[in-house]
Design an enzyme around this catalytic site. Structure first.
Site, short mmCIF file in Angstrom:
data_model
loop_
_atom_site.label_atom_id
_atom_site.label_comp_id
_atom_site.label_asym_id
_atom_site.label_seq_id
_atom_site.Cartn_x
_atom_site.Cartn_y
_atom_site.Cartn_z
CG ASP A 1 -1.09 -0.56 8.23
OD1 ASP A 1 -1.78 0.37 7.78
OD2 ASP A 1 -1.10 -1.72 7.75
NE ARG B 1 -1.88 -4.69 -0.63
CZ ARG B 1 -1.32 -4.08 0.41
NH1 ARG B 1 -0.23 -4.57 0.94
NH2 ARG B 1 -1.88 -3.00 0.92
CE LYS C 1 4.51 0.09 2.55
NZ LYS C 1 3.56 -0.64 1.68
CB THR C 2 3.31 0.11 6.65
OG1 THR C 2 1.90 -0.02 6.78
CG2 THR C 2 3.94 -0.20 8.00
N GLY D 1 0.83 -1.21 0.00
CA GLY D 1 0.00 0.00 0.00
C GLY D 1 0.86 1.25 0.00
CG ASP E 1 3.17 -9.48 4.84
OD1 ASP E 1 3.61 -10.27 5.70
OD2 ASP E 1 1.96 -9.16 4.79
P1 FBP Z 1 0.91 -1.97 3.72
O1 FBP Z 1 0.96 -2.93 4.85
O2 FBP Z 1 1.30 -2.56 2.43
O3 FBP Z 1 1.65 -0.70 4.01
O4 FBP Z 1 -0.62 -1.54 3.51
C1 FBP Z 1 -1.29 -0.74 4.38
C2 FBP Z 1 -2.77 -0.70 4.11
O5 FBP Z 1 -3.13 0.62 3.81
C3 FBP Z 1 -3.58 -1.26 5.27
O6 FBP Z 1 -3.78 -0.29 6.27
C4 FBP Z 1 -4.84 -1.73 4.60
O7 FBP Z 1 -5.47 -2.74 5.34
C5 FBP Z 1 -4.33 -2.26 3.29
O8 FBP Z 1 -3.16 -1.52 3.00
C6 FBP Z 1 -5.30 -2.11 2.16
O9 FBP Z 1 -4.77 -2.74 1.05
P2 FBP Z 1 -5.16 -2.49 -0.46
O10 FBP Z 1 -4.41 -1.27 -0.90
O11 FBP Z 1 -4.63 -3.68 -1.16
O12 FBP Z 1 -6.63 -2.31 -0.53
#
Ligand code: FBP
Length: 559
Positions: free
Chosen positions: A212, A152, A209-210, A88, A183
């Site tokens: 979260d 991803r 990065k994230t 993400g 991941d």
């Molecule tokens: P990352 O762990 O790849 O940084 O993703 C964060 C995130 O924004 C989460 O908070 C959320 O659950 C997920 O990505 C949503 O994923 P997608 O972009 O595939 O809908």
């Protein structure tokens, strides 16, 4: 290009670097610390899985270089590096690339940077774009991952590893830099080991990065993007609070992104003082049921109604559903069943047939719970897992489930004469709108520093490291740049019905200062309308406004 005045002004922003990284690359030293080992329980399995990367030492950059420091062996030679944006988006990704690019060019102007398009899949499929100074100039200090795109794809099969290696070798790369979350950096560790087993000198370096905020540990104080995303969500929640206090007729249920961890919800709560903020990790620890959670919200609604305040704000962490013990058991059984009966399940026509098939295979308690859920939530629980085996919690409408359950419970209480208020609600999901915001000054500086550090790690000939910048609650002129071995952050977890080595996700610590600060204040917030409205993120002005880190970082770093 018709760009906004803010974008134009942000191009002129010059990100701050930690002191060791300022000045000529030739004066940079590298101090090697003690070997960094994973948690004792996983040491022998991880040693067997990563025989070549296991047991590397933490490193730190210094200036001036001291006698005994490891030199930047490759610092002055022209380097070829490939970069991947993975998972993400998170604000600041473009600045990681800018820091990496500027570091490479400072080391040797003939060095080159290649972007892999669309995430890790770009490395497997050899889809590249040359990152030039002209291209990068359009993206400096901007949000998004659109300079090269993200994805991803999990590099998993032997064929994918071979293809990734063939691409990197074919491009004559010295290193691949993976900008990603837990991941993606697990993938980086596996790639580093694979390249080493091929006796190749191609390095793999990760960048944390994230939004979260769950890729952190004793060496990584924060993942980038968390600062900007939480500032943006806090602005919006503050505005919703003020709207609720103005209209005085709605309870707002706001789901906040963050996947499993509640760091975002906790940070936003600390910034905005909502009436209720649910923290998944506490719910799991207390073994609270869905009914307990509904009762907690109803207590605040009821107390406020007694004071004539039929409005309020509830924050719901995105991953809540996975932490309610009965739901957790259900999801884990669903995960196993979906992995075990994949072909049979996918061959079924229509979601109703799929629900019936799975519900017939669940154990009786879980089957009862599954059947008691609204049809939409049942379907959302069955949607495809992401490539890393995670339930896609962003697609489960927990905020709507809770609002409906609260409404039903209040109706029961009203019938029994125990509640006399009026209850109407609105639901919101704040997530995607925060992931590509213009990075805050903090994230612009932090990301640029992480990218520059990644270059310095490559220039030192290191592989299997995560770029690290520490002492982040202090001004940037006190930041410390270095690297942490990826394997030292790993443990073994159950994924797709199998045990796998993965980088440990950092959940909210109930003994940590951010949670304790929140827990000490929340009873007062539940009853009052003493909301805190942080307002929009500021990029220009007094440093105490523009450069303030998150409350989480400030509390975690105060001893
Ligand atoms: P990352 O762990 O790849 O940084 O993703 C964060 C995130 O924004 C989460 O908070 C959320 O659950 C997920 O990505 C949503 O994923 P997608 O972009 O595939 O809908």
């Amino acid at each position: 290009m018709d760009i906004s005045p803010l974008q134009k002004a942000r191009y002129a922003y010059s990100p701050k670097l930690p002191p060791a990284l300022r000045g000529p690359v030739s004066g940079l030293g590298l101090e090697t610390g003690a070997p960094a080992l994973p948690e004792a329980a996983f040491q022998s399995s991880l040693k067997a899985l990563f025989p070549l990367s296991y047991g590397q030492a933490r490193v730190k950059f210094t200036r001036p270089a001291k006698a005994g420091d490891r030199s930047l062996a490759k610092g002055a030679s022209a380097l070829k590096v490939g970069v991947i944006l993975s998972g993400g988006p998170a604000p600041g990704g473009h600045n990681v690339i800018a820091g990496l690019f500027d570091g490479l060019k400072a080391g040797n102007p003939a060095s080159t940077l290649t972007g892999f398009k669309g995430g890790p899949g770009g490395l497997v499929d050899n889809k590249t774009i040359e990152i030039t100074a002209e291209l990068l100039a359009r993206y400096r200090n901007t949000g998004g991952f659109d300079i090269i795109g993200s994805g991803r794809t999990k590099i998993e099969t032997p064929e994918q590893f071979e293809a990734a290696f063939a691409t990197a070798q074919g491009l004559k790369l010295d290193a691949v830099v993976v900008i990603g979350g837990d991941d993606s950096n697990t993938n980086a560790a596996l790639l580093a080991e694979f390249f080493a087993a091929k006796k190749s000198s191609i390095a793999v370096i990760g960048v944390p990065k994230t939004i979260d905020g769950d890729l952190k540990n004793e060496d990584i104080e924060a993942s980038f993007g968390f600062d900007t995303a939480t500032k943006l969500y806090a602005e919006l929640v503050g505005n919703i609070e003020r709207d609720s206090a103005s209209g005085r007729k709605y309870w707002h249920f706001v789901k906040l992104m963050g996947r499993s961890a509640s760091h975002i919800g906790l940070e936003v709560a600390l910034q905005t003082r909502p009436n209720v903020a649910l923290i998944s990790e506490e719910i799991e620890a207390k073994k609270s049921s869905l009914g307990d959670i509904v009762n907690e919200i109803c207590a605040s609604v009821s107390a406020r109604a007694d004071a004539g305040e039929n409005f309020g704000v509830v924050l719901v962490p995105e991953g809540l559903i996975e932490f309610v013990p009965e739901m957790k058991a259900l999801i884990s059984e669903l995960n196993e069943l979906l992995a075990r009966h994949d072909a049979e399940y996918k061959a079924l026509q229509g979601v109703e047939a799929q629900k019936a098939f799975i519900s017939g295979k669940l154990k009786s308690t879980e089957a009862g719970l599954f059947k008691s859920l609204p049809g939409e939530i049942q379907a959302q629980l069955l949607w495809d897992r992401d490539p890393h085996g995670n339930v896609q919690v962003s697609r489960i409408e927990t905020e709507k489930l809770l609002a409906a359950m609260v409404k039903a419970r209040l109706a029961e209480l009203a019938k029994a004469g125990a509640y006399k208020g009026k209850f109407d609600f609105q639901t919101h999901f704040l997530g995607y709108e925060g992931r590509c915001a213009f990075p805050s000054n903090f994230d612009a500086d932090y990301c640029y520093s992480l990218g520059y550090t990644a270059f310095a790690l490559v220039a030192c000939g290191l592989s299997g490291y995560l770029s690290s910048v520490k002492n982040l609650a202090a001004p940037a002129d006190q930041w410390i740049a270095g690297g942490v071995p990826l394997v030292s952050m790993m443990n073994i977890e159950r994924r797709h019905g199998q045990d796998k080595p993965v980088i440990r996700k950092a959940l909210v610590e109930l003994e940590g200062r951010p949670f304790k600060t929140f827990a000490a204040a929340r009873a007062a917030w539940a009853a009052s309308s003493d909301f805190r409205v942080p307002g929009p993120m500021q990029y220009f002005g007094a440093p105490e406004v523009t450069d303030r880190p998150t409350e989480t970082l400030i509390l975690e770093s105060s001893k």
